[in-house]
Scaffold this motif. Structure first.
Motif: not given
Ligand SMILES: NC(=O)c1ccc[n+]([C@@H]2O[C@H](COP(=O)([O-])OP(=O)(O)OC[C@H]3O[C@@H](n4cnc5c(N)ncnc54)[C@H](O)[C@@H]3O)[C@@H](O)[C@H]2O)c1
Length: 343
Positions: A235, A238, A242, A253, A256
């Motif tokens: 995350h 990620g 995003e 994700i 990531g």
């Protein structure tokens, strides 16, 4: 049908997996509730809402705003909902966040439950008691910890989920296997075709396993002071991807998780063979897509991460498949590692 109980310091809630969502009436105290949903769900499933009062929001992340919460609270007041009222959120992660947050602040908190309709919310968002909304560009920055009374996960509902949303949820399912349960990864690998076909029986088994993982991690650390952090695997990078490259959550994700796995290899923790198994699995679901993001954009994003402490972030690494660890890494060092890997 499988029932799992989640016990935390303050509450216990029940996740019911494989129950028909139409049975929600059985679980609502005194049979009375106000449904909070979004317009997509209302259109597809609204005819079976049993005449309950419905508050619907526009679909999508943009509804996770304080203004929307204020509007819903006003509408609850007009409906005469008091402290004994009950809110039933029927929807994906966005609706669960909105309904859970609304219920936890309206009249200082009323009871609530969820019918979780997306794969992401069934395996992730509706389990764990976090409820939150966004401020301008900062995600989930206003929120509460409060557990629903129950969560119904009916895998049949996933049949109507758009393909991209479905695959996005698969990334979080795979994440749970990667951090805690190699057996779940094997189950996913063995059932790729059935998963792509959204086979209800196979999905039910996978959701049960995934919820058990999240529930187990959350039960020991409801407020995310330690072990719960492993759920953030993939995350850190990620979320940057995003937000700055505009990839859908699950795809970001997945990217990531590849970066975090590669860094784990660089640090001598994860084997290159395991690293390959991870990318092969993500590839089987077409979760690895192209994206463009500069190192500066990533650094900027991580510097503003609400989860950083001082100049360091708690970064999640893999020691092997099914085994994650948390390590505090100075942001400068993390960026050096990022620039050394090839992704
Ligand atoms: N609170 C938490 O612990 C937690 C954890 C993870 C994610 N989240 C949040 O969850 C959100 C993402 O959740 P999501 O991916 O479910 O998004 P979402 O709720 O926006 O749902 C995705 C889309 O699919 C539609 N949809 C949902 N279920 C459907 C169904 N059965 N049939 C047809 N259409 C359906 C929705 O209307 C929406 O357009 C993010 O805001 C994220 O921050 C929260």
């Amino acid at each position: 049908l499988e029932r799992l109980r989640i016990e935390t310091d303050f509450h216990s809630s029940e996740i019911i997996i494989g129950e028909s969502w139409r049975s929600f009436g059985k679980y609502i105290p005194r049979g009375e509730a106000v449904i909070v949903t979004d317009d997509n769900i209302l259109k597809i499933y609204g005819k079976d809402f049993n005449g309950l009062k419905v508050l619907s929001v526009a679909p999508g992340e943009n509804s996770k705003r304080l203004e929307v919460i204020a509007d819903l609270a006003n509408r609850l007041l007009k409906l005469g909902t008091d402290r004994h009222g009950f809110i039933l959120g029927i929807g994906g992660g966005v609706v669960c966040d909105i309904a859970g947050f609304l219920a936890s602040v309206y009249m200082r908190g009323i009871s609530f439950g969820f019918v979780s309709t997306s794969l992401l919310s069934q395996v992730d968002a509706s389990v764990g008691g976090k409820n939150g909304v966004n401020l301008e560009t900062v995600k989930n920055i206003i929120g509460t910890f409060r557990q629903p009374e129950f969560v119904i996960c009916d895998p049949e509902m996933l049949k109507t989920l758009p393909e991209d949303e479905y695959r996005s949820g698969l990334a979080e399912l795979i994440k749970h296997g990667l951090i805690c349960d190699e057996g779940l990864l094997t189950d996913i690998e063995r059932n790729i075709e059935a998963i792509l076909q959204r086979d209800t029986r196979v999905l039910q088994g996978l959701i049960v396993r995934s919820v058990k993982i999240k529930a187990g991690v959350v039960a020991g650390d409801e407020k995310e002071k330690g072990r719960r952090m492993i759920l953030n695997f993939g995350h850190t990078f990620g979320h940057a991807i995003e937000s700055k490259a505009g990839l859908k959550h699950g795809y970001a994700i997945a990217a990531g998780m590849i970066i975090a796995s590669e860094i784990s290899v660089t640090l001598g923790l994860l084997s290159t063979n395991d690293r390959k198994i991870i990318s092969d699995l993500l590839n089987s679901f077409n979760l690895l897509s192209e994206y463009k993001i500069s190192t500066e954009q990533i650094r900027d994003f991580i510097m503003n991460d609400k989860k950083k402490t001082g100049d360091a972030v708690n970064f999640i690494l893999l020691e092997k498949l099914g085994c994650a660890i948390v390590k505090s890494v100075p942001i400068g060092k993390l960026m050096d590692l990022y620039m050394r890997i090839k992704v």
